[in-house]
Each structure stands twice: as C-alpha cells, then as structure tokens.
Design a protein around this motif. Structure first.
Motif, PDB file in Angstrom:
ATOM      1  N   PRO A   1      65.641 -17.944  51.345  1.00 49.35           N
ATOM      2  CA  PRO A   1      66.106 -18.681  49.939  1.00 49.35           C
ATOM      3  C   PRO A   1      66.560 -17.496  48.952  1.00 49.35           C
ATOM      4  CG  PRO A   1      63.749 -18.335  50.143  1.00 49.35           C
ATOM      5  CD  PRO A   1      64.429 -17.973  51.603  1.00 49.35           C
ATOM      6  N   THR A   2      67.317 -17.795  47.965  1.00 52.09           N
ATOM      7  CA  THR A   2      67.663 -16.823  46.883  1.00 52.09           C
ATOM      8  C   THR A   2      66.832 -17.330  45.479  1.00 52.09           C
ATOM      9  OG1 THR A   2      69.608 -16.366  47.802  1.00 52.09           O
ATOM     10  CG2 THR A   2      69.518 -16.114  45.575  1.00 52.09           C
ATOM     11  N   TYR A   3      66.952 -18.754  45.316  1.00 52.07           N
ATOM     12  CA  TYR A   3      66.254 -19.429  44.103  1.00 52.07           C
ATOM     13  C   TYR A   3      65.041 -20.270  44.415  1.00 52.07           C
ATOM     14  CZ  TYR A   3      70.926 -18.032  42.560  1.00 52.07           C
ATOM     15  OH  TYR A   3      72.125 -17.334  42.066  1.00 52.07           O
ATOM     16  N   VAL A   4      64.201 -20.656  43.485  1.00 57.13           N
ATOM     17  CA  VAL A   4      63.038 -21.085  43.979  1.00 57.13           C
ATOM     18  C   VAL A   4      63.435 -22.583  44.423  1.00 57.13           C
ATOM     19  CG1 VAL A   4      61.734 -19.890  42.007  1.00 57.13           C
ATOM     20  CG2 VAL A   4      62.875 -21.995  41.597  1.00 57.13           C
ATOM     21  N   ASP A   5      64.517 -23.208  44.154  1.00 58.32           N
ATOM     22  CA  ASP A   5      64.474 -24.538  44.785  1.00 58.32           C
ATOM     23  C   ASP A   5      65.523 -24.535  45.974  1.00 58.32           C
ATOM     24  OD1 ASP A   5      66.845 -23.935  43.249  1.00 58.32           O
ATOM     25  OD2 ASP A   5      67.573 -25.875  42.910  1.00 58.32           O
ATOM     26  N   ASP A   6      65.663 -23.627  46.493  1.00 50.63           N
ATOM     27  CA  ASP A   6      66.403 -23.581  47.774  1.00 50.63           C
ATOM     28  C   ASP A   6      65.959 -24.301  48.769  1.00 50.63           C
ATOM     29  OD1 ASP A   6      68.594 -22.379  46.261  1.00 50.63           O
ATOM     30  OD2 ASP A   6      68.434 -20.066  47.159  1.00 50.63           O
ATOM     31  N   ARG A   7      64.523 -23.928  48.920  1.00 52.14           N
ATOM     32  CA  ARG A   7      64.031 -24.562  50.217  1.00 52.14           C
ATOM     33  C   ARG A   7      63.872 -26.090  50.078  1.00 52.14           C
ATOM     34  NH1 ARG A   7      61.881 -21.263  54.280  1.00 52.14           N
ATOM     35  NH2 ARG A   7      63.374 -19.698  54.514  1.00 52.14           N
ATOM     36  N   LEU A   8      63.574 -26.514  48.791  1.00 47.74           N
ATOM     37  CA  LEU A   8      63.355 -27.909  48.601  1.00 47.74           C
ATOM     38  C   LEU A   8      64.812 -28.661  48.860  1.00 47.74           C
ATOM     39  CD1 LEU A   8      61.938 -30.349  47.291  1.00 47.74           C
ATOM     40  CD2 LEU A   8      63.121 -29.776  45.116  1.00 47.74           C
ATOM     41  N   ASN A   9      65.998 -27.968  48.598  1.00 44.70           N
ATOM     42  CA  ASN A   9      67.323 -28.480  48.838  1.00 44.70           C
ATOM     43  C   ASN A   9      67.544 -28.551  50.486  1.00 44.70           C
ATOM     44  OD1 ASN A   9      67.704 -28.465  46.094  1.00 44.70           O
ATOM     45  ND2 ASN A   9      68.795 -26.810  46.034  1.00 44.70           N
ATOM     46  N   TYR A  10      66.892 -27.449  51.029  1.00 40.30           N
ATOM     47  CA  TYR A  10      67.165 -27.507  52.594  1.00 40.30           C
ATOM     48  C   TYR A  10      66.226 -28.640  53.275  1.00 40.30           C
ATOM     49  CZ  TYR A  10      66.983 -25.979  57.277  1.00 40.30           C
ATOM     50  OH  TYR A  10      66.871 -25.753  58.626  1.00 40.30           O
ATOM     51  N   TRP A  11      65.125 -28.852  52.817  1.00 39.77           N
ATOM     52  CA  TRP A  11      64.011 -29.732  53.487  1.00 39.77           C
ATOM     53  C   TRP A  11      64.598 -31.287  53.363  1.00 39.77           C
ATOM     54  CZ3 TRP A  11      62.387 -27.439  57.297  1.00 39.77           C
ATOM     55  CH2 TRP A  11      61.757 -26.043  57.212  1.00 39.77           C
ATOM     56  N   ALA A  12      65.276 -31.238  52.228  1.00 38.55           N
ATOM     57  CA  ALA A  12      65.992 -32.809  51.845  1.00 38.55           C
ATOM     58  C   ALA A  12      66.946 -33.125  52.711  1.00 38.55           C
ATOM     59  CB  ALA A  12      66.305 -32.905  50.100  1.00 38.55           C
ATOM     60  N   GLU A  13      67.543 -32.198  53.242  1.00 35.20           N
ATOM     61  CA  GLU A  13      68.754 -32.810  54.211  1.00 35.20           C
ATOM     62  C   GLU A  13      68.160 -32.192  55.710  1.00 35.20           C
ATOM     63  OE1 GLU A  13      71.906 -29.850  53.644  1.00 35.20           O
ATOM     64  OE2 GLU A  13      72.139 -30.676  51.599  1.00 35.20           O
ATOM     65  N   ALA A  14      67.342 -31.359  55.920  1.00 35.79           N
ATOM     66  CA  ALA A  14      66.579 -31.185  57.292  1.00 35.79           C
ATOM     67  C   ALA A  14      65.774 -32.267  57.815  1.00 35.79           C
ATOM     68  CB  ALA A  14      66.133 -29.688  57.455  1.00 35.79           C
ATOM     69  N   THR A  15      64.507 -32.558  56.970  1.00 35.75           N
ATOM     70  CA  THR A  15      63.694 -33.347  57.215  1.00 35.75           C
ATOM     71  C   THR A  15      63.580 -34.248  56.148  1.00 35.75           C
ATOM     72  OG1 THR A  15      62.119 -31.903  56.408  1.00 35.75           O
ATOM     73  CG2 THR A  15      62.500 -32.050  58.817  1.00 35.75           C
ATOM     74  N   PRO A  16      64.343 -35.413  55.712  1.00 32.67           N
ATOM     75  CA  PRO A  16      64.476 -36.117  54.537  1.00 32.67           C
ATOM     76  C   PRO A  16      63.308 -36.856  54.361  1.00 32.67           C
ATOM     77  CG  PRO A  16      66.156 -36.784  55.907  1.00 32.67           C
ATOM     78  CD  PRO A  16      65.748 -35.582  56.584  1.00 32.67           C
ATOM     79  N   ASP A  17      62.704 -37.581  55.478  1.00 31.40           N
ATOM     80  CA  ASP A  17      61.891 -38.708  55.313  1.00 31.40           C
ATOM     81  C   ASP A  17      60.516 -38.014  55.974  1.00 31.40           C
ATOM     82  OD1 ASP A  17      63.822 -40.462  55.297  1.00 31.40           O
ATOM     83  OD2 ASP A  17      64.242 -41.011  57.276  1.00 31.40           O
ATOM     84  N   ALA A  18      60.326 -36.848  55.830  1.00 32.61           N
ATOM     85  CA  ALA A  18      59.010 -36.214  56.090  1.00 32.61           C
ATOM     86  C   ALA A  18      58.302 -36.062  54.964  1.00 32.61           C
ATOM     87  CB  ALA A  18      59.094 -34.817  56.792  1.00 32.61           C
ATOM     88  N   GLU A  19      56.816 -36.177  54.768  1.00 32.86           N
ATOM     89  CA  GLU A  19      56.215 -36.060  53.743  1.00 32.86           C
ATOM     90  C   GLU A  19      56.258 -34.850  52.992  1.00 32.86           C
ATOM     91  OE1 GLU A  19      51.168 -36.175  52.777  1.00 32.86           O
ATOM     92  OE2 GLU A  19      52.087 -37.019  54.513  1.00 32.86           O
TER      93      GLU A  19
END
Length: 443
Positions: A24-42
């Motif tokens: 990651p480079t910015y604080v929201d990078d991993r949030l953007n990634y998990w929204a695409e990789a595991t969108p339905d996970a808790e």
C-alpha cells in the motif's frame, strides 16, 4: 521421454492472507483492494450492524464525495468528536483519499479544551456524537472556522444526520493529486504540560507504521480483530488499520469497558490491542467481568491480562506501564531482572559477600556515582592523628587541618571548621562532629 507435472490449481495450498495484495501507498489502498478481492467478506461489526468490504468501501467513498460537496479539498481538515464509531474510520479514510485530514478530538476533554483543539486544527466540518452535542452547542460561538456540524448516533437510523449525509452523497474516486507526504490524520496529545498539541501524521507515517508493526506476528485464518482502544488514541487509530491491511474482520466496541470487551469476545473476537490500564479496569469490575476473557484464544490477550493483574497488585503503581515478558512486578515497585540476566546466584536480588580485606569498589552499572569522591589527603590526616595520639606534644607542629582530634571537648556539637588557606572574615562553615571516636563523617 519427458514427464510433465501439472501445476496446482489456484485454490489449492491457499495461505493467509487469501491473496497477495500489492504494497500500500495510501491509507485506503487496502480497503480498495479487499473490496475487489473479497467483496462479500465481513469487514466491520459495530453494535449489531455488520458491513462487508464492498459495503464499507461504498460508504467511505460516499463520505469522500460528501466532503467534496461541502468544499473540502486537499490540505483542508475536518474533525470528529465522539466515542468509538466506524464513522470516525470512514471519515479518516475518506478525507485521506482526497488529500484532506481528520483531526480526532478526545471526547473526554472539557469544553475549553475541545474548542482549542478544533480551532487549532482549523477544521471546517465537525462530526459530533449525540452525547457530545450539548457541549458543542455551549461553545458554538467559539468555533468560527466550523462551517457545518453533522450529528452521529451510535445506532444509526433514519434520524441519523451522518447516515443522511452519506445517502445524499455520490461516491467519488481518490484524488489524483494526493501525495504520500500529505497529512491524513491529526492526533492531539493529552496536554499534561500545557495545551494539547496536534501531531500531524501523513499517509507514509500510517502505512509504514502498519507494515512495521506486523513484524513478528500475523493474523491467522478465522481470526477476528477487536478494536477497543479509543480512536482518539494512537493505539486505536493505528490498530484498526492492521485489520484493514490484512483483510480480517473487525469488531469495534464503543468503549473499552468490561461489558463491551466481553460482548466482542463472545462475538468471536480473539485478537486485540489493549494497554494494561484498560485490563486493570476490567479486572476491578469483578470475576464475572473476567470470565469471558479467560477462554479467549489469543495468547497475547491472556498474557496481557495476567501482566495487568499482577501489575495492579503492586504498591509501586506499575499498572500503567508495559511489562517486558522477562520482567515480573515486585512488591514495592522494584524491578527484578530475569534469573539469567545478572550473572551468578549471589548477584540476583541481594548484595554479594565482600571478601575480607577488600574495599568496596565502584559498581560498573553506575551505583555509587553520587558518593563523595575520595579525599586524597585522608590517609595523611589519619596518620597524623595516630602519631598525635602517641605523642600529644607534636600537635603544634602539624598543619591546621590535621591538628589534633578534639572530639573530647566538642562531642556532638557544631564547631567552626577552618577552610584551607588563610582565614577570611565571615568565611566559616559548620561541621557536625560525631559523638564517638570513629571517623564516620569521612567514610
């Protein structure tokens, strides 16, 4: 004949984390990634409400669009005043995505401290919890820079102004002009030595802290993180990013009290970060409050609970300090080193025996550094007094500072002691001579 080996399917031998996200480079990078990789996970659970990674990603980007509609741009600051709430994390990520910053205010502060922090940060938009609204209404005229106040409720709902703010906003993409060194979070100190001081943290600061703090431990499959430390504390705002970084679900408590911690643990949370003072409060709540903590699966949680319990029983007030695994609290607040850290057994907690005929040597660890330096003329004066005892008539031939031992006439009384060199008027100092014949004052 050549043999061919089939490569394993992508789903086989899957390790944790479930994918290999880019750095990651910015604080929201991993949030953007998990929204695409595991969108339905808790992703986050709070007071009975649960959001998936896709839903949480949508809320964050709606908040970013709403901030832009309010005129917040790169370099601006918004502020959040409430107990633990996912909205605080959402505003921090949303503000950081467009180059702005979120100044989190301590909700335990008094009114004059709150208006100082809000004005010092230069916040234009203030998100306030319902419990803190009376305080803000009382100091509203002292917040000239605040253009908009949005109320946040713990349960959400149709009457929640923050939920209405998200529903009326349109999701927007990350700002293209955001840099790693842009400030994304402002944390205020406790102000024990004066006014609270704002600590500006950049994207680079928060990302590097999250990555470096992961050294030596990882989340495992099935783990669930408990975010209980206050978000105005760096322990809360930084620890919540670790769950986002690894894509594990988080359970957030509104306060770090015994009931909230027990509820989060019963909900499946088994990883957390707590300071010993918080655990001491849980232990003081009684045995019923500690029962849910005992079966927790996380070894770190159990070790910290035991350390806090032992520290709370100390007279030295160690409950507010972090204990090293090799140290154990000692009655009276003294620290004992681990058994193998101080050499042979006679050096562990007691003074070693002194051999006959040996003088005390200076401790290489620094003990005795406060003692008075040895007088180079002490041996000469002792020899002079010994010769005088054998020949009292030799008193007249000795220097003034070594002349005689007149304790017989001045037992336990203050007598003038002449300084070296010629006597000067008014330059006398007093010395208490012991009543016995031993030279205690020269040792």
């Amino acid at each position: 004949m050549s043999a061919t080996t089939e490569s394993p399917a992508p789903d086989q031998h899957r390790a944790w984390p479930p994918a290999n996200p880019p750095e990651p480079t910015y604080v929201d990078d991993r949030l953007n990634y998990w929204a695409e990789a595991t969108p339905d996970a808790e992703a986050m659970t709070y007071l009975g409400r649960t959001w998936t990674w896709r839903e949480w990603h949508e809320r964050v980007h709606r908040a970013a669009g709403g901030l832009r509609d309010l005129g917040i741009a790169r370099g601006d600051v918004v502020s959040f005043l409430d107990k633990n709430h996912p909205a605080c994390v959402e505003i921090s990520l949303a503000a950081g995505s467009i180059g702005a910053a979120n100044a989190i205010i301590n909700w335990r502060s008094a009114g004059d401290e709150i208006d100082y922090a809000v004005n010092d940060s230069g916040a234009k938009v203030l998100f306030v919890g319902r419990e803190s609204m009376p305080t803000i209404e009382a100091i509203r005229d002292r917040l000239p820079n605040v253009e908009r106040i949005i109320e946040v409720t713990p349960e959400g709902g149709e009457d929640d102004a923050y939920e209405q703010f998200l529903a009326a906003s349109t999701a927007c993409a990350d700002g293209p002009d955001v840099l790693e060194d842009d400030v994304c979070l402002v944390m205020y100190s406790s102000g024990t030595t004066g006014r609270p001081k704002g600590v500006m943290l950049t994207h680079r600061n928060m990302v590097k802290h999250t990555v470096n703090s992961h050294d030596g431990w990882v989340f495992e499959p099935g783990d669930k993180s408990m975010v209980a430390m206050p978000l105005f504390h760096v322990g809360g705002s930084s620890y919540v990013l670790m769950g986002i970084h690894d894509g594990v679900p988080s359970v957030m408590t509104r306060e770090p009290d015994a009931a909230s911690l027990a509820g989060a643990i019963l909900a499946g949370a088994n990883r957390t970060f707590l300071v010993p003072a918080v655990l001491a409060q849980v232990l003081q709540a009684g045995p019923d409050a500690v029962k849910p903590v005992r079966p927790a699966q996380d070894l770190h949680l159990r070790r910290r609970a035991d350390a806090a319990a032992a520290a709370a029983r100390c007279d030295g007030g160690l409950a507010g300090h972090r204990l090293h695994p090799g140290l154990r609290p000692h009655r009276g607040g003294r620290r004992r080193d681990p058994p193998d850290a101080r050499g042979p057994p006679h050096r562990r907690g007691r003074r070693p025996p002194r051999a006959a005929g040996l003088r005390r040597q200076a401790d290489p660890r620094g003990r005795g550094a406060h003692r008075r330096p040895r007088d180079p003329h002490r041996r000469g004066r002792r020899r002079a007094r010994r010769d005088l005892a054998e020949d009292p008539a030799g008193d007249e031939g000795l220097p003034q500072q070594a002349r005689g031992d007149r304790r017989g006439r001045h037992r336990g009384r203050l007598v003038p002691h002449r300084r070296h060199g010629p006597r000067r008027r008014g330059r006398l100092r007093l010395r208490l001579r012991p009543a016995q014949g031993h030279d205690h004052h020269r040792r």
